[in-house]
Scaffold this active site. Structure first.
Site: not given
Ligand code: DGL
Length: 268
Positions: A10-11, A42-43, A73, A75, A151, A183-185
Site C-alpha cells: 500500500d501507499s 498517492y491519490g 491500494c 489508486t 494517517e 480507498c484503503t483508508h
Molecule cells: N492507498 C490509497 C488508496 O487506496 C489511499 C492513500 C493514498 O492516497 O495514497 O487509494
C-alpha cells in the site's frame, strides 16, 4: 515456493485494512506488508508517478522471497495493476475486481463511489460496474481529506465528522442505497461515513472480498502454505515508529519494532 511470503503493498498504512482480513483468512501464511510512508498519499498524483512508484516498490519487494502480491491500494490498482502483472512473474491481485464482485452480491441500485482523486479520475469503478449492469445509477465523490485524517489517527475526531458532512452535501436527497469505500483508508473512518450517509446505506469495502479472492488464487496456483502459523513482518519507507504504533493499535496486536524494517526510497 509455498513457504515464501504473501506481499501486501500500500501507499501507507491504510492497506492494514486489507492485511487484517488476509491474516484472518490465511493464518498459516507469512505476510510481508510494504507501506510507502515516505511518499503517501498517492491519490493526488499523476498516473505516471503512481505507476513509477508502484514499479519501484515491487521491484524492491521482488528481492525478497515472495510468492504473490496483493495490491491493497485502490489508486495503484486503478493505474498500475496491468504494468505490475506484465512485469512480474508472480500472481498479482488488486482490490478493484473483488470489490466489484462484492457489489453485485448486494444488488444495490443507486451506488456512491468514494475514493481518492486519482481513482475517481480513472473512472475504473463506474466502468467495471456499468459493464455488468448498465442500469446502475452511480455517484462519485473524491474524498482526499479522509486520508490525512486517518494517517494522523483522527478518525474519531470532530474534524472528521465536519469533513464527512461537507463532502456528502453534494449527494443530499439522492437516495443512495450503497457506498463503495474505494480507498484503503476509508474503512478506518467507517463509523463517521455511516453516520454521514445514514444507517440505511450499505457500506461495501475491499478487505474481506480481496482476502477471499486471494485464498482462491493461492489454492488454484497450488501456493498455499502448510506451516502451523504464519509470521508477520513489515517494510516502510519512513516513520517506522509511528507506523509500528498505529499498526499495533489497528491490528489489535503488539507489533515488535524489530519486525518493522525501514528502507530509504533512494534504494528503491
Ligand atoms: N492507498 C490509497 C488508496 O487506496 C489511499 C492513500 C493514498 O492516497 O495514497 O487509494
Amino acid at each position: 515456493m509455498c513457504d515464501a511470503s504473501i506481499a501486501v503493498f500500500d501507499s501507507g498504512l491504510g492497506g492494514l485494512t486489507v492485511l487484517k482480513e488476509v491474516m484472518r483468512a490465511l493464518p498459516h501464511e507469512n505476510i510481508l506488508y510494504f507501506g510507502d510512508m515516505a511518499r503517501v498519499p498517492y491519490g493526488g498524483r499523476s498516473p505516471k508517478t503512481i505507476i513509477r512508484y508502484a514499479l519501484e516498490n515491487v521491484r524492491f519487494l521482488m528481492q525478497r522471497p515472495i510468492k504473490c502480491l496483493v495490491v491493497a491500494c485502490h489508486t495503484v490498482s486503478a493505474y498500475a495493476l496491468q504494468d505490475l502483472q506484465r512485469e512480474f512473474s508472480i500472481p498479482v491481485l488488486g482490490v478493484i475486481e473483488p470489490l466489484v464482485q462484492e457489489v453485485f452480491k448486494k444488488n444495490p441500485k443507486r451506488i456512491l463511489i468514494l475514493a481518492t482523486q486519482a481513482t475517481i479520475a480513472s473512472n475504473i469503478y463506474p466502468t467495471r460496474i456499468l459493464e455488468k449492469d448498465p442500469k446502475m445509477e452511480i455517484f462519485s465523490i473524491a474524498a482526499p481529506l479522509f486520508v490525512p485524517l486517518v494517517e494522523e489517527g483522527l478518525g474519531a475526531h470532530l474534524a472528521t465528522d465536519l469533513i464527512v458532512k461537507e463532502y456528502f452535501r453534494q449527494i443530499e436527497g439522492q437516495n443512495i442505497d450503497a457506498a463503495i469505500l474505494g480507498c484503503t483508508h476509508y474503512p478506518l473512518i467507517r463509523e463517521a461515513i455511516q453516520k454521514g450517509l445514514g444507517e440505511k446505506v450499505l457500506l461495501i469495502e475491499s478487505g474481506a472480498p480481496t482476502a477471499k479472492a486471494l485464498c482462491q488464487l493461492l489454492e488454484k496456483e497450488g501456493l498455499l502454505s502448510q506451516r502451523a502459523l504464519g509470521k508477520l513482518s513489515f517494510i516502510v519507507t519512513d516513520q517506522r515508529e509511528k507506523f509500528c504504533r498505529l499498526a499495533s493499535d489497528f491490528l489489535g496486536q503488539a507489533i515488535d519494532l524489530e519486525d518493522v524494517e525501514e528502507v530509504d526510497v533512494a534504494v528503491l
